[in-house]
Design an enzyme around this catalytic site. Structure first.
Site, PDB file in Angstrom:
ATOM      1  N   ALA A  66       0.859  -1.178   0.000  1.00  0.00           N
ATOM      2  CA  ALA A  66       0.000   0.000   0.000  1.00  0.00           C
ATOM      3  C   ALA A  66       0.897   1.230   0.000  1.00  0.00           C
ATOM      4  O   ALA A  66       2.054   1.171   0.444  1.00  0.00           O
ATOM      5  CB  ALA A  66      -0.895  -0.027   1.233  1.00  0.00           C
ATOM      6  N   GLY A 110       0.668  -5.027   1.020  1.00  0.00           N
ATOM      7  CA  GLY A 110      -0.557  -5.109   0.225  1.00  0.00           C
ATOM      8  C   GLY A 110      -0.325  -5.764  -1.133  1.00  0.00           C
ATOM      9  O   GLY A 110      -1.254  -6.331  -1.713  1.00  0.00           O
ATOM     10  N   GLU A 113      -0.560  -9.366  -0.477  1.00  0.00           N
ATOM     11  CA  GLU A 113      -1.978  -9.662  -0.194  1.00  0.00           C
ATOM     12  C   GLU A 113      -2.796  -9.658  -1.481  1.00  0.00           C
ATOM     13  O   GLU A 113      -3.675 -10.504  -1.677  1.00  0.00           O
ATOM     14  CB  GLU A 113      -2.525  -8.632   0.805  1.00  0.00           C
ATOM     15  CG  GLU A 113      -1.872  -8.786   2.172  1.00  0.00           C
ATOM     16  CD  GLU A 113      -2.225  -7.643   3.129  1.00  0.00           C
ATOM     17  OE1 GLU A 113      -1.985  -6.473   2.774  1.00  0.00           O
ATOM     18  OE2 GLU A 113      -2.743  -7.926   4.207  1.00  0.00           O
ATOM     19  N   GLU A 133       4.848  -5.085   7.126  1.00  0.00           N
ATOM     20  CA  GLU A 133       4.113  -4.009   7.812  1.00  0.00           C
ATOM     21  C   GLU A 133       4.599  -3.796   9.240  1.00  0.00           C
ATOM     22  O   GLU A 133       4.529  -2.684   9.766  1.00  0.00           O
ATOM     23  CB  GLU A 133       2.608  -4.319   7.828  1.00  0.00           C
ATOM     24  CG  GLU A 133       1.926  -4.206   6.475  1.00  0.00           C
ATOM     25  CD  GLU A 133       1.920  -5.504   5.679  1.00  0.00           C
ATOM     26  OE1 GLU A 133       2.735  -6.401   5.977  1.00  0.00           O
ATOM     27  OE2 GLU A 133       1.091  -5.619   4.754  1.00  0.00           O
TER      28      GLU A 133
HETATM   29  N1  CO8 Z   1       4.607   3.101  -0.760  1.00  0.00           N
HETATM   30  C1  CO8 Z   1       5.027   4.263  -1.316  1.00  0.00           C
HETATM   31  N2  CO8 Z   1       6.158   4.398  -2.018  1.00  0.00           N
HETATM   32  C2  CO8 Z   1       6.942   3.299  -2.133  1.00  0.00           C
HETATM   33  C3  CO8 Z   1       6.582   2.056  -1.570  1.00  0.00           C
HETATM   34  C4  CO8 Z   1       5.345   1.977  -0.852  1.00  0.00           C
HETATM   35  N3  CO8 Z   1       4.877   0.848  -0.319  1.00  0.00           N
HETATM   36  N4  CO8 Z   1       7.554   1.155  -1.840  1.00  0.00           N
HETATM   37  C5  CO8 Z   1       8.481   1.815  -2.569  1.00  0.00           C
HETATM   38  N5  CO8 Z   1       8.121   3.110  -2.744  1.00  0.00           N
HETATM   39  C6  CO8 Z   1       8.834   4.152  -3.460  1.00  0.00           C
HETATM   40  C7  CO8 Z   1      10.047   4.623  -2.685  1.00  0.00           C
HETATM   41  O1  CO8 Z   1       9.681   5.584  -1.716  1.00  0.00           O
HETATM   42  C8  CO8 Z   1      10.924   5.204  -3.793  1.00  0.00           C
HETATM   43  O2  CO8 Z   1      10.418   6.468  -4.114  1.00  0.00           O
HETATM   44  P1  CO8 Z   1      11.480   7.696  -4.404  1.00  0.00           P
HETATM   45  O3  CO8 Z   1      12.246   7.246  -5.625  1.00  0.00           O
HETATM   46  O4  CO8 Z   1      10.589   8.865  -4.667  1.00  0.00           O
HETATM   47  O5  CO8 Z   1      12.339   7.811  -3.201  1.00  0.00           O
HETATM   48  C9  CO8 Z   1      10.618   4.290  -4.966  1.00  0.00           C
HETATM   49  O6  CO8 Z   1       9.390   3.633  -4.662  1.00  0.00           O
HETATM   50  C10 CO8 Z   1      11.686   3.228  -5.161  1.00  0.00           C
HETATM   51  O7  CO8 Z   1      11.858   2.559  -3.921  1.00  0.00           O
HETATM   52  P2  CO8 Z   1      13.312   2.339  -3.237  1.00  0.00           P
HETATM   53  O8  CO8 Z   1      14.240   3.447  -3.623  1.00  0.00           O
HETATM   54  O9  CO8 Z   1      13.076   2.098  -1.784  1.00  0.00           O
HETATM   55  O10 CO8 Z   1      13.765   1.008  -3.985  1.00  0.00           O
HETATM   56  P3  CO8 Z   1      14.737  -0.115  -3.434  1.00  0.00           P
HETATM   57  O11 CO8 Z   1      15.015  -1.028  -4.595  1.00  0.00           O
HETATM   58  O12 CO8 Z   1      15.892   0.468  -2.721  1.00  0.00           O
HETATM   59  O13 CO8 Z   1      13.862  -0.919  -2.332  1.00  0.00           O
HETATM   60  C11 CO8 Z   1      11.878  -2.003  -1.493  1.00  0.00           C
HETATM   61  C12 CO8 Z   1      12.733  -1.617  -2.735  1.00  0.00           C
HETATM   62  C13 CO8 Z   1      12.636  -3.003  -0.641  1.00  0.00           C
HETATM   63  C14 CO8 Z   1      10.601  -2.622  -2.016  1.00  0.00           C
HETATM   64  C15 CO8 Z   1      11.579  -0.722  -0.682  1.00  0.00           C
HETATM   65  O14 CO8 Z   1      11.056   0.292  -1.544  1.00  0.00           O
HETATM   66  C16 CO8 Z   1      10.577  -0.928   0.424  1.00  0.00           C
HETATM   67  O15 CO8 Z   1      10.913  -1.462   1.458  1.00  0.00           O
HETATM   68  N6  CO8 Z   1       9.311  -0.499   0.200  1.00  0.00           N
HETATM   69  C17 CO8 Z   1       8.299  -0.562   1.207  1.00  0.00           C
HETATM   70  C18 CO8 Z   1       7.756  -1.965   1.359  1.00  0.00           C
HETATM   71  C19 CO8 Z   1       6.693  -1.992   2.431  1.00  0.00           C
HETATM   72  O16 CO8 Z   1       6.932  -1.670   3.583  1.00  0.00           O
HETATM   73  N7  CO8 Z   1       5.478  -2.423   2.059  1.00  0.00           N
HETATM   74  C20 CO8 Z   1       4.382  -2.500   2.967  1.00  0.00           C
HETATM   75  C21 CO8 Z   1       3.579  -1.235   2.915  1.00  0.00           C
HETATM   76  S1  CO8 Z   1       2.284  -1.202   4.116  1.00  0.00           S
HETATM   77  C22 CO8 Z   1       1.100  -2.152   3.425  1.00  0.00           C
HETATM   78  O17 CO8 Z   1       1.205  -2.645   2.338  1.00  0.00           O
HETATM   79  C23 CO8 Z   1      -0.104  -2.338   4.242  1.00  0.00           C
HETATM   80  C24 CO8 Z   1      -1.126  -3.091   3.457  1.00  0.00           C
HETATM   81  C25 CO8 Z   1      -2.420  -2.828   4.078  1.00  0.00           C
HETATM   82  C26 CO8 Z   1      -3.502  -2.960   3.040  1.00  0.00           C
HETATM   83  C27 CO8 Z   1      -4.695  -2.376   3.589  1.00  0.00           C
HETATM   84  C28 CO8 Z   1      -5.779  -2.385   2.547  1.00  0.00           C
HETATM   85  C29 CO8 Z   1      -6.905  -3.241   2.922  1.00  0.00           C
END
Ligand code: CO8
Length: 259
Positions: A66, A110, A113, A133
């Protein structure tokens, strides 16, 4: 509806391919994307010419979860009263045609999921699954704590939810989360091939099979078996059952009419 965060195309006149398309944010799932996805899936589900749907992302990310930026400032009152973040998420469960997730790269939070809401997952060899999360001070909110244990068992689901670690495809396939693993450059061919083979079958039987397998997650064994039996009996009222069995008996390819 004009789509900005997904693309939709039809292959071979019968497979709907929906691609998540926020590559700069690694396909982070925001409200707009979930609205557009729900709309596209419903449209394909209602289109008689479509027999199967493939949901995919980019090479680097199916979806990294998400959208954290969109969620970060919400209060409890915001998310509870407005049903923010969570609304629209279960829509994919109402789709009656098969939905295959073709996953490459990250399927996190998400994103994992969403993949698990699909009927089965075909993964590229670079895919990584996780429910991170916990690292953000929350827990999965779109069924991760429920579907992951059903897919991989309690031990691995707890490990994933409590440590936030990622699972690579070898582990994911061994644990039963994904049905097939293929090289990255073969992912869409494999998913399309699976979808086309499903399209060749009776759409009524396909929908019944999906409904019946899903029932296994909602019922006890004897109720589930009875549900299956009644669907099985019902299929004898279709022309496709006559055609399928006649084709077998006469050693020819069946031509189903979805009737
Ligand atoms: N949300 C927003 N932006 C994101 C997300 C995300 N989940 N994941 C990555 N991005 C963005 C980064 O901020 C970055 O943006 P920018 O270039 O502007 O800085 C861009 O994507 C590229 O990401 P990275 O530079 O971090 O790329 P890396 O290759 O270094 O890392 C990762 C990749 C490991 C995937 C890393 O981006 C990461 O850890 N992302 C977050 C993963 C995460 O925590 N996901 C869980 C989110 S919470 C959730 O999903 C709750 C679900 C609930 C659902 C409810 C509905 C019913």
């Amino acid at each position: 509806m004009e789509y900005e965060t997904i693309t939709l195309r039809v292959e071979a006149g019968k497979v709907g391919i929906v691609t998540l398309n926020r590559p700069k944010q690694l396909n982070a799932l925001n409200d707009q994307l979930m609205n557009e996805l729900g709309d596209a899936l419903k449209q394909l589900d209602h289109d008689d010419s479509i027999g199967c749907i493939v949901l995919t992302g980019s090479e680097k990310a199916f979806a990294a979860g998400a959208d954290i930026g969109a969620m970060a400032k919400y209060s409890f009152a915001d998310v509870y009263k407005g049903d923010y973040i969570t609304r629209n998420w279960e829509q994919i469960r109402s789709i009656r045609k098969p939905v295959i997730a073709a996953v490459s790269g990250f399927a996190l939070g998400g994103g994992c999921e969403l993949a698990m809401m699909c009927d089965f997952i075909i993964a590229a060899d670079n895919a990584k699954f996780g429910q991170p999360e916990i690292k953000l001070g929350v827990i999965p909110g779109a069924g991760g704590t429920q579907r992951l244990p059903r897919a991989v068992g309690k031990a691995k689901a707890m490990d994933m939810a409590l440590t936030g670690r990622m699972m690579d495809v070898t582990e994911a396939e061994r644990a039963g989360l994904v049905s097939r693993v293929v090289p990255l450059d073969k992912l869409m061919d494999e998913a399309l091939g699976a979808a086309l083979s499903i399209c060749d079958f009776s759409q009524i039987a396909v929908m019944a099979a999906k409904e019946s397998v899903n029932r296994a997650f909602e019922s006890g064994l004897s109720d589930g078996v009875m549900f299956e039996r009644r669907l099985f009996h019902g299929l004898f009222a279709t022309a496709d059952q006559k055609e399928g069995m006649d084709a077998f008996m006469n050693k020819r390819k069946a031509g189903f009419t979805n009737s």
